[in-house]
Design a protein around this motif. Sequence first.
Motif, short mmCIF file in Angstrom:
data_model
loop_
_atom_site.label_atom_id
_atom_site.label_comp_id
_atom_site.label_asym_id
_atom_site.label_seq_id
_atom_site.Cartn_x
_atom_site.Cartn_y
_atom_site.Cartn_z
N LEU A 81 45.78 36.65 40.38
CA LEU A 81 45.31 38.12 40.87
C LEU A 81 44.03 37.98 39.81
O LEU A 81 44.01 37.57 38.38
CB LEU A 81 46.55 39.17 40.18
CG LEU A 81 45.13 40.90 40.82
CD1 LEU A 81 45.45 40.53 42.51
CD2 LEU A 81 46.64 41.29 40.52
N VAL A 82 43.00 38.16 40.50
CA VAL A 82 41.42 38.62 39.48
C VAL A 82 40.96 39.76 39.96
O VAL A 82 40.82 40.31 40.88
CB VAL A 82 40.26 37.54 40.08
CG1 VAL A 82 39.14 38.27 38.56
CG2 VAL A 82 40.92 35.78 40.30
N LEU A 83 41.31 41.11 38.82
CA LEU A 83 40.85 42.13 38.47
C LEU A 83 39.38 42.92 38.24
O LEU A 83 39.06 41.91 37.38
CB LEU A 83 42.20 43.17 38.01
CG LEU A 83 43.57 42.83 38.82
CD1 LEU A 83 44.48 43.84 37.84
CD2 LEU A 83 43.98 44.20 40.23
N ASP A 84 39.32 43.37 39.33
CA ASP A 84 37.16 43.95 38.64
C ASP A 84 37.49 44.34 37.29
O ASP A 84 38.41 44.91 36.29
CB ASP A 84 37.01 45.17 39.43
CG ASP A 84 35.63 45.35 39.42
OD1 ASP A 84 35.64 45.97 37.69
OD2 ASP A 84 34.82 44.57 39.59
N HIS A 85 36.58 43.82 36.45
CA HIS A 85 36.61 44.60 35.13
C HIS A 85 36.98 45.74 34.33
O HIS A 85 36.73 46.52 33.43
CB HIS A 85 35.51 43.77 33.81
CG HIS A 85 35.44 42.22 34.19
ND1 HIS A 85 36.13 41.75 33.01
CD2 HIS A 85 35.18 41.19 34.89
CE1 HIS A 85 36.57 40.89 32.59
NE2 HIS A 85 36.04 39.92 33.82
N GLU A 86 36.32 46.47 36.04
CA GLU A 86 35.99 47.87 35.17
C GLU A 86 37.63 49.08 35.58
O GLU A 86 37.92 49.98 35.91
CB GLU A 86 35.20 48.65 35.81
CG GLU A 86 33.78 48.26 36.10
CD GLU A 86 33.11 48.66 34.75
OE1 GLU A 86 33.54 49.06 34.06
OE2 GLU A 86 33.02 47.33 33.82
N THR A 87 38.14 47.97 36.04
CA THR A 87 39.47 48.76 37.03
C THR A 87 40.39 49.36 35.49
O THR A 87 41.32 47.86 34.46
CB THR A 87 40.49 47.76 37.61
OG1 THR A 87 40.89 46.96 37.35
CG2 THR A 87 39.86 47.57 38.90
N PRO A 88 41.34 49.81 35.65
CA PRO A 88 41.97 50.77 34.15
C PRO A 88 43.15 49.54 33.76
O PRO A 88 43.67 49.95 33.30
CB PRO A 88 42.15 51.84 34.45
CG PRO A 88 42.03 52.60 36.24
CD PRO A 88 40.81 51.17 36.83
#
Length: 176
Positions: A81-88
């Motif tokens: 799972l690759v989350l956006d770096h800005e996600t909490p």
Amino acid sequence: MNEVLSRRHAQFEAQHEKSPYDSDRDDSFAALPNLIVIDGGKGQLSAGLAALEGFRERGVSVVSLAKRIEEVFIPGRADPLVLDHETPELQLLQRVRDEAHRFALTHHRVRRDKAMTESIMDELPGIGPARKRALLQHFGSPESVFAATREELEAVPGLPQKVARAIYAHVNRTGR
């Protein structure tokens, strides 16, 4: 990985069964975690899953966080799972990982510093910093202290004869 996680699970089992009123109980180990985050990628996750089976049977989620591009690996899922770096969510996982690193580094630095300042003379009975200094000034080295006769120890200025005899007995009892 497997050994560390197995020890953690064993601690949980041992503490979980103790009464909350038991003075030996450690509440931090007795609490069932909601999530276990493994630092590393797919390989570290795979290595840890077997040891964490007892936790997983109790509903604990396990993920791993790979540092390269901050991929989150989830058991049973082929792709990370690759989350956006800005996600909490990703920022929380990063803070948890970074805090674990900080804690481990601090622990190892404290152990290293302690090992570097310890002396074999710290084991001698009745010896504190001042008497250790007096012995080293008189004899020149720890080896010379350990090789000294009882009479030579008793002749050290500022060292009571009772302490000198205790040191001599300790050194000769332990075979040093």
